[in-house]
Scaffold this active site. Structure first.
Site, PDB file in Angstrom:
ATOM      1  CG  ASP A   1      -9.113   2.981   1.303  1.00 48.25           C
ATOM      2  OD1 ASP A   1      -8.456   2.742   0.371  1.00 48.25           O
ATOM      3  OD2 ASP A   1      -8.921   2.854   2.494  1.00 48.25           O
TER       4      ASP A   1
ATOM      5  CG  ASP B   1      -1.876   1.067   1.346  1.00 47.24           C
ATOM      6  OD1 ASP B   1      -1.928   1.715   0.316  1.00 47.24           O
ATOM      7  OD2 ASP B   1      -2.755   1.136   2.296  1.00 47.24           O
TER       8      ASP B   1
HETATM    9  C1  GLA Z   1      -5.653   2.125   2.910  1.00 43.42           C
HETATM   10  C2  GLA Z   1      -6.080   1.294   1.807  1.00 43.42           C
HETATM   11  C3  GLA Z   1      -7.080   0.302   2.566  1.00 43.42           C
HETATM   12  C4  GLA Z   1      -6.272  -0.266   4.087  1.00 43.42           C
HETATM   13  C5  GLA Z   1      -5.618   0.721   4.668  1.00 43.42           C
HETATM   14  C6  GLA Z   1      -4.772   0.445   5.950  1.00 43.42           C
HETATM   15  O1  GLA Z   1      -6.457   2.992   3.187  1.00 43.42           O
HETATM   16  O2  GLA Z   1      -6.376   1.543   0.626  1.00 43.42           O
HETATM   17  O3  GLA Z   1      -7.419  -0.973   1.836  1.00 43.42           O
HETATM   18  O4  GLA Z   1      -5.379  -1.333   3.754  1.00 43.42           O
HETATM   19  O5  GLA Z   1      -4.875   1.768   4.158  1.00 43.42           O
HETATM   20  O6  GLA Z   1      -4.186   1.468   6.634  1.00 43.42           O
END
Ligand code: GLA
Length: 728
Positions: free
Chosen positions: A543, A476
């Site tokens: 997200d 990520d």
């Molecule tokens: C980002 C990702 C999420 C999750 C969070 C964890 O927002 O897109 O899917 O993994 O980080 O902190």
């Protein structure tokens, strides 16, 4: 100078779509008289990172506007005006002529610390007698914005508006099923002043759209005394269509009841194979696979022609071992229980490709967020087995953020925090069950949750993952944004590729297959280069959250046109599933999607050949959610071995048709109604656009039943889907 506004109608100032902007945090920018010479005009319908503002934490917007007195004249509510700002990524404070009128989320300096609230719709009310308003003159709306994570800034496609609500706008209709199975409908009113009108209730059959009964009721509703109509009897498979009409203005508010209705027929008690009959593994890599077979337990598994090097656990159907030589290995697997026997011809393809079909499994993020623990992971993994999801191919068990210790070990290797006593033991247990083990990190120094990332320790981390038996890495971007912002080639795609290529190479060096999942929200058109860095899937958007707005934007708007980039071994990932009990914290709640929206969600993700990672607490699954996730015919579309992702073939107002060819020569077709009213759609009207001349067979995949080939007129409720498999 100013970014002004014109008066559209007496009750609304027409949408403002640009503002003055400058980077950096300075509270003086809130003051009406601030010297704006250093500010420039920016579009406020798109995030600032779309407009060459990168790696910026604080930014300020200033909007000049005239607020005419005529705005409030003769309205139900002359006593306040409302500023509608839409989404702001991630935190905002809004000042009107220097006075704070609203705030959402937490700035890093606040007592509670940083709290992202990008998905909240900002609506701030100001009393009409507030001295801060300069009626019929220049006003300055100043927005202080903190961006924890790109994209950043204001981004409301509709623009900023100022409105004066009418009484009817405070009305909403809710409904619920009581313990006696009867429905209660409530007309709510946000305001103290009572609204009077007529409530019409229609009972509608969910499959045919036929109106089964209709009644009307005189209702009065205020904040303290909502209008209630109770004890309504409904038949199974029906819902209520509700309409409240205001006596004074004649305006309507519409809603519907949302009973949970199960469409998937019960699975037979005899064994039934539910998963794709191929599996890709690299030469010499350990095989961790579980045959997905539903039916009564106990069940025994066997094979008489298993390739040498592999063994099958007779009790749970877990396949293990390894195959050193490249090639296709085909064998027959047998599953037997008290009710019968089923067989499946199965092929293991030993070569470079893994993930020949999209990954299915579970991830901790959408339920537990940063409060994930090893116990919580184990309880969901156990439920994956006990509640039969593993019998449908759900096999990855992935820990998201928040497993990392605050500091690395003295030798630089990554350490776990106290919530995860032993990764190795957890991995061994999962593998014994034929399941797979996933983990999360970032190419940055810190993850999104501010835990340790892999920056400068990439190889070490890949080696640690191997030693723990990790089969999946979600990588990520997050903390990497800070480093990226300082790189001289940051405008160029190569700067986005670099960190992912590095980890991709190190994962490949490990003597096991590690599914490589990129998470960087679709930046720099990741779908165009994801495969090149050896990724098996890549997130295409930011997200997801459990609202129709989020599902619609991510699932429909943002996936059209991405089909050419997916295929066996490499998939577009529109993010994890938002069904069941979710909450991103210790506090879980039922998904806020309605049952129809959930059928749409799973059908669309199947069509999109998307990763199918369940995001809820599996230990709390209800029957509705199990049936939603365990429809073998629906899942077969997602897992089809041709691996061709659906594209949007028809976009006709609120009707969208997405379709994909399947390996048996048939076609999966999803007819979606994304509008707010129920519709009847005749598929034949779209035959030309879909390249269909004649239908040989039509199957309703959710109900698993054959339909007429000549009558193709379907009822599709608002936000619902008709999910078909047709042969031509
Ligand atoms: C980002 C990702 C999420 C999750 C969070 C964890 O927002 O897109 O899917 O993994 O980080 O902190």
């Amino acid at each position: 100078m100013g970014v002004g506004s014109v008066l559209a109608s007496p009750a609304q100032i027409s949408p403002i779509k640009s503002a003055l902007f400058s980077e950096g945090d300075d509270m003086k920018k809130a003051a009406p008289a601030y010297n704006e010479s250093g500010m420039r005009i920016i579009d406020i319908t798109r995030p600032w990172s779309d407009q060459n503002v990168n790696g910026v934490d604080y930014g300020w917007y200033r909007i000049h506007l005239n607020i005419p007195k005529s705005l409030v004249k003769g309205k139900d509510f002359a006593d306040f005006i409302q500023f509608n700002l839409g989404h702001i990524d991630d935190v905002d404070e809004v000042y009107l002529n220097g006075k704070l009128i609203g705030k959402t989320g937490g700035m890093p300096g606040d007592a509670g610390g940083y709290q992202s609230k990008w998905s909240v719709n900002r609506q701030y009310a100001v009393k009409s007698n507030d001295k801060a308003i300069n009626w019929d003159g220049d006003n300055v709306l100043a927005v202080r914005c903190y961006n924890g994570n790109d994209p950043g800034g204001m981004f409301n496609a509709q623009g900023v508006t100022i409105t004066v609500p009418e009484l009817i706008e405070g009305v909403s209709i809710t409904s619920g099923t009581g313990k006696n199975g009867k429905e209660t409908v409530t007309v709510n009113n946000r305001y103290d002043k009572a609204v009077k009108g007529t409530l019409s209730i229609e009972e509608v059959d969910n499959e045919t759209g036929k109106v089964l009964s209709q009644t009307t009721h005189k209702v009065s509703a205020s904040a303290s005394k909502p209008g209630v109509v109770s004890n309504l009897a409904t038949s199974p498979g029906s819902f209520l269509r509700l309409k409240f009409t205001d006596d004074r203005t004649g305006k309507d508010v519409i809603a519907r009841s949302h009973p949970k209705f199960i469409l998937t027929p019960a699975a037979p008690a005899a064994p039934r194979f539910n998963t794709a009959a191929i599996y890709g593994v690299r030469p010499g890599s350990p095989v961790h696979y579980r045959f997905g077979v539903s039916g009564e337990r106990p069940m025994t598994f066997s094979s008489t022609n298993l390739p040498e090097g592999l063994t099958i656990n007779p009790e749970n159907g877990a396949l293990s071992g390894s195959l050193a030589k490249r090639g296709d290995y085909t064998f027959t697997v047998k599953a037997t229980n008290a009710k019968g026997t089923a067989e499946q011809k199965f092929t293991i393809k030993v070569g470079d490709k893994i993930a020949l079909t999209p990954p299915m499994g579970w991830n901790s993020w959408n339920c537990w967020g940063l409060s994930v623990t090893q116990d919580r992971v184990v309880s969901s993994a156990q439920a994956l087995i006990d509640k039969g999801l593993a019998d449908y191919g759900y096999s990855y068990v992935n820990i998201d953020d928040a497993w990392e210790a605050p500091e690395r070990n003295p030798d630089g290797t990554i350490a776990v925090n106290e919530k995860f006593p032993s990764m190795k033991e957890l991995g061994d247990w999962l593998h014994g069950e034929g399941l797979k083990f996933g983990i999360y990190s970032s190419p940055g120094d810190l993850t999104c949750g501010c835990y340790l990332g892999s920056l400068d320790h990439e190889l070490q981390d890949a080696e640690t993952y191997n030693s723990w038996g990790i089969d999946y890495l979600k990588y990520d971007w997050c903390g990497y944004g800070k480093k990226h912002a300082l790189e001289p080639d940051r405008q160029v795609t190569s700067s986005y590729i670099r960190p992912y290529m590095l980890m991709g190479e190190y994962l490949r060096r490990q003597p096991r297959d590690i599914f490589y999942s990129l998470c960087q929200y679709g930046m720099a058109d990741v779908w165009k280069w994801g495969e090149m860095v050896d990724a098996n899937s890549w997130r295409t958007t930011g997200d997801i959250t459990d609202t129709w707005e989020s599902l619609y934007d991510i699932g429909f708007n943002r996936q059209a046109g991405l089909a050419p980039y997916a295929g066996p071994g490499h998939w577009n990932d529109p993010d994890m599933l938002i069904v069941g009990k979710v909450g991103w914290s210790d506090n879980l709640r039922d998904s806020r999607l309605t049952p129809d929206e959930q059928y749409t969600h799973i059908a669309l993700w199947s069509l999109l050949a998307s990763d199918m990672l369940i995001g809820c607490d599996l230990s709390q699954l209800d029957d509705f959610t199990i049936n939603l996730l365990c429809n073998n015919e629906v899942n077969a579309v997602n897992q089809d071995i041709l691996g061709i992702q659906a594209d949007r073939d028809v976009l006709d107002g609120d009707i969208q048709i997405w379709s994909r060819p399947l390996s048996d020569g048939s076609r999966a077709i999803g007819i979606f109604n994304v509008g707010t009213t129920d519709r009847n759609v005749n598929l034949a009207d779209y035959f030309k656009q879909l390249g269909i001349t004649k239908l040989q067979s039509v199957r309703d995949l959710w109900r698993q039943k054959d339909l007429s080939t000549s009558d193709t007129d379907y009822f599709i409720p608002s936000h619902g889907v008709k999910f078909l498999k047709v042969s031509l």
